[in-house]
Write a protein that holds these residues in place. Structure first.
Motif, mmCIF file in Angstrom:
data_model
loop_
_atom_site.group_PDB
_atom_site.id
_atom_site.type_symbol
_atom_site.label_atom_id
_atom_site.label_comp_id
_atom_site.label_asym_id
_atom_site.label_seq_id
_atom_site.Cartn_x
_atom_site.Cartn_y
_atom_site.Cartn_z
ATOM 1 N N THR A 168 0.954 -1.369 0.237
ATOM 2 C CA THR A 168 -0.248 -0.424 0.272
ATOM 3 C C THR A 168 0.905 1.098 0.273
ATOM 4 O OG1 THR A 168 -2.034 -1.303 1.437
ATOM 5 C CG2 THR A 168 -1.657 0.976 1.713
ATOM 6 N N ILE A 169 2.200 1.248 0.420
ATOM 7 C CA ILE A 169 2.979 2.537 0.729
ATOM 8 C C ILE A 169 3.597 2.491 -0.869
ATOM 9 C CG2 ILE A 169 5.332 2.448 1.334
ATOM 10 C CD1 ILE A 169 4.527 1.966 4.255
ATOM 11 N N SER A 170 4.247 1.191 -1.634
ATOM 12 C CA SER A 170 4.781 1.564 -2.031
ATOM 13 C C SER A 170 4.146 2.448 -3.561
ATOM 14 C CB SER A 170 5.232 0.251 -2.503
ATOM 15 O OG SER A 170 5.649 -0.048 -4.147
ATOM 16 N N ALA A 171 2.456 1.070 -3.770
ATOM 17 C CA ALA A 171 1.122 1.810 -4.096
ATOM 18 C C ALA A 171 1.452 3.677 -4.657
ATOM 19 C CB ALA A 171 0.554 1.100 -4.178
ATOM 20 N N TYR A 172 1.218 4.178 -3.294
ATOM 21 C CA TYR A 172 0.806 5.461 -2.835
ATOM 22 C C TYR A 172 2.655 6.359 -3.219
ATOM 23 C CZ TYR A 172 0.169 9.570 -0.327
ATOM 24 O OH TYR A 172 0.407 11.087 -0.291
ATOM 25 N N ASN A 173 3.577 6.200 -3.033
ATOM 26 C CA ASN A 173 4.360 6.538 -3.692
ATOM 27 C C ASN A 173 4.941 6.497 -4.597
ATOM 28 O OD1 ASN A 173 4.764 7.067 -0.513
ATOM 29 N ND2 ASN A 173 6.412 5.620 -0.105
ATOM 30 N N GLU A 174 4.553 5.644 -5.358
ATOM 31 C CA GLU A 174 4.892 5.404 -7.160
ATOM 32 C C GLU A 174 3.338 6.194 -7.284
ATOM 33 O OE1 GLU A 174 4.174 2.456 -10.912
ATOM 34 O OE2 GLU A 174 4.283 1.458 -8.928
ATOM 35 N N TYR A 175 1.857 5.929 -7.660
ATOM 36 C CA TYR A 175 0.909 6.849 -7.689
ATOM 37 C C TYR A 175 1.023 8.211 -7.164
ATOM 38 C CZ TYR A 175 1.059 2.767 -10.069
ATOM 39 O OH TYR A 175 0.979 1.113 -11.116
ATOM 40 N N ALA A 176 1.151 8.510 -7.182
ATOM 41 C CA ALA A 176 0.565 9.808 -5.920
ATOM 42 C C ALA A 176 0.942 11.083 -6.581
ATOM 43 C CB ALA A 176 1.073 10.329 -4.276
ATOM 44 N N PRO A 177 2.273 11.427 -6.976
ATOM 45 C CA PRO A 177 2.612 12.274 -8.159
ATOM 46 C C PRO A 177 1.414 12.347 -9.536
ATOM 47 C CG PRO A 177 5.040 10.512 -7.102
ATOM 48 C CD PRO A 177 3.259 10.061 -6.888
ATOM 49 N N LYS A 178 1.134 11.470 -9.289
ATOM 50 C CA LYS A 178 0.815 11.562 -10.943
ATOM 51 C C LYS A 178 -0.929 11.587 -10.256
ATOM 52 C CE LYS A 178 3.926 7.802 -12.815
ATOM 53 N NZ LYS A 178 3.604 6.637 -13.228
ATOM 54 N N GLY A 179 -1.358 12.119 -9.470
ATOM 55 C CA GLY A 179 -3.005 12.573 -9.285
ATOM 56 C C GLY A 179 -3.551 11.031 -8.230
ATOM 57 N N TYR A 180 -2.918 10.454 -7.643
ATOM 58 C CA TYR A 180 -3.862 8.991 -5.983
ATOM 59 C C TYR A 180 -3.406 9.316 -5.404
ATOM 60 C CZ TYR A 180 -3.232 4.784 -4.509
ATOM 61 O OH TYR A 180 -4.002 2.727 -3.470
ATOM 62 N N GLU A 181 -4.643 9.234 -4.401
ATOM 63 C CA GLU A 181 -4.411 9.417 -2.678
ATOM 64 C C GLU A 181 -4.649 7.763 -2.104
ATOM 65 O OE1 GLU A 181 -3.517 10.552 -0.562
ATOM 66 O OE2 GLU A 181 -3.582 12.841 -1.075
ATOM 67 N N ALA A 182 -4.158 7.177 -0.741
ATOM 68 C CA ALA A 182 -5.192 6.840 -0.570
ATOM 69 C C ALA A 182 -5.122 7.393 1.094
ATOM 70 C CB ALA A 182 -3.476 5.663 -0.069
ATOM 71 N N ILE A 183 -6.238 6.991 2.149
ATOM 72 C CA ILE A 183 -6.564 7.465 2.746
ATOM 73 C C ILE A 183 -6.753 5.566 3.043
ATOM 74 C CG2 ILE A 183 -8.321 7.570 4.345
ATOM 75 C CD1 ILE A 183 -8.516 9.938 2.463
ATOM 76 N N GLY A 184 -6.246 5.525 4.620
ATOM 77 C CA GLY A 184 -6.359 4.352 6.317
ATOM 78 C C GLY A 184 -7.536 4.559 6.381
ATOM 79 N N VAL A 185 -8.488 4.137 6.557
ATOM 80 C CA VAL A 185 -9.454 4.102 7.811
ATOM 81 C C VAL A 185 -9.323 3.276 9.386
ATOM 82 C CG1 VAL A 185 -12.676 3.782 8.040
ATOM 83 C CG2 VAL A 185 -10.857 4.972 5.829
ATOM 84 N N SER A 245 5.971 4.288 13.566
ATOM 85 C CA SER A 245 6.260 3.102 13.555
ATOM 86 C C SER A 245 6.733 2.285 11.899
ATOM 87 C CB SER A 245 6.268 1.798 14.128
ATOM 88 O OG SER A 245 5.381 1.417 14.031
ATOM 89 N N ARG A 246 5.907 2.588 11.637
ATOM 90 C CA ARG A 246 5.884 2.206 10.014
ATOM 91 C C ARG A 246 5.988 3.680 8.723
ATOM 92 N NH1 ARG A 246 4.454 -1.354 12.655
ATOM 93 N NH2 ARG A 246 4.346 -3.873 12.438
ATOM 94 N N LYS A 247 6.237 4.242 9.648
ATOM 95 C CA LYS A 247 6.064 6.269 8.521
ATOM 96 C C LYS A 247 5.327 5.884 7.186
ATOM 97 C CE LYS A 247 11.183 6.766 9.450
ATOM 98 N NZ LYS A 247 10.835 6.324 10.641
ATOM 99 N N LEU A 248 3.647 5.543 7.827
ATOM 100 C CA LEU A 248 3.035 5.704 6.559
ATOM 101 C C LEU A 248 2.693 7.006 6.001
ATOM 102 C CD1 LEU A 248 -0.242 3.205 8.050
ATOM 103 C CD2 LEU A 248 2.045 2.668 7.051
ATOM 104 N N PRO A 249 2.678 7.499 4.944
ATOM 105 C CA PRO A 249 3.072 8.869 3.953
ATOM 106 C C PRO A 249 1.921 8.875 3.762
ATOM 107 C CG PRO A 249 3.651 6.395 2.249
ATOM 108 C CD PRO A 249 3.226 5.765 4.075
ATOM 109 N N PHE A 250 0.395 8.338 3.789
ATOM 110 C CA PHE A 250 -0.791 8.778 3.599
ATOM 111 C C PHE A 250 -1.451 9.182 4.481
ATOM 112 C CE2 PHE A 250 0.036 4.040 2.995
ATOM 113 C CZ PHE A 250 -0.836 3.905 4.155
ATOM 114 N N PRO A 251 -2.844 9.743 4.601
ATOM 115 C CA PRO A 251 -3.233 9.789 5.865
ATOM 116 C C PRO A 251 -4.466 8.698 6.226
ATOM 117 C CG PRO A 251 -3.891 11.047 3.399
ATOM 118 C CD PRO A 251 -3.006 10.116 3.321
ATOM 119 N N VAL A 252 -4.191 8.669 7.805
ATOM 120 C CA VAL A 252 -5.315 7.466 8.078
ATOM 121 C C VAL A 252 -6.279 8.467 8.982
ATOM 122 C CG1 VAL A 252 -5.039 6.262 9.293
ATOM 123 C CG2 VAL A 252 -3.004 6.460 8.341
ATOM 124 N N ALA A 253 -6.828 7.922 9.288
ATOM 125 C CA ALA A 253 -8.692 8.588 9.912
ATOM 126 C C ALA A 253 -9.134 7.371 11.284
ATOM 127 C CB ALA A 253 -9.377 8.924 8.599
#
Length: 164
Positions: free
Chosen positions: A70-87, A103-111
């Motif tokens: 999930t982190i890898s996909a976010y890092n690859e696609y975020a610059p192209k208009g992708y967002e991930a939200i962990g719930v 601890s896992r340095k999640l780069p996307f928002p978590v709610a």
């Protein structure tokens, strides 16, 4: 007579199949996510992006196993208009979620879905991981439950990003 019944069955099956292929995608519920940092993000705010909404829990072995992808996909696609939200699920202790995110340095928002309202809005989600891929127009284009085909996921994200 058998040929007529068989032909009719084929026509009906084809019609049902076509409905599944060409039916309009369901709109994502208009929810508001409150991130661990206290920022509010609505589905309306995310229009124009391809969004993954992923329901997960720190106690879910498959969720933890999937997080690097999930982190890898976010890092690859975020610059192209992708967002991930962990719930994070309602039952997940907030301090566990915060520790996991840090601890896992999640780069996307978590709610944290503290009242279960977001899970209910998406169809009363109870099983994790459950994820929804949402197109730029706010329509659900794919639902993932449990393990998923990573290559197919990437191909679906790329098609959604390329779509106008």
């Amino acid at each position: 007579m058998k040929k007529v019944v068989l032909a009719l069955a084929v026509v009906v099956a084809a019609g049902i199949g076509a409905w599944f292929v060409w039916r309009p995608a369901a709109p994502a519920p208009d929810v508001v996510f409150t991130t661990l940092e206290g920022k509010q993000v609505s589905m309306q705010d995310l229009r124009g992006k391809v969004v993954l909404v992923k329901f997960w829990a720190t106690s879910c072995v498959t969720c933890v196993k999937q997080m690097p992808e999930t982190i890898s996909a976010y890092n690859e696609y975020a610059p192209k208009g992708y967002e991930a939200i962990g719930v994070a699920m309602q039952y997940d202790p907030p301090n566990y979620v915060l520790n996991f995110v840090q601890s896992r340095k999640l780069p996307f928002p978590v709610a944290i879905d503290s009242k279960g309202e977001i899970a209910r809005a998406f169809g009363d989600i109870r099983l994790t991981p459950t994820a929804f891929l949402i197109d730029k127009n706010g329509r659900i284009i794919k639902r993932y439950l449990g393990e998923y085909d990573v290559a197919e996921f990437h191909a679906t994200v790329e098609r959604a990003l390329a779509a106008g």
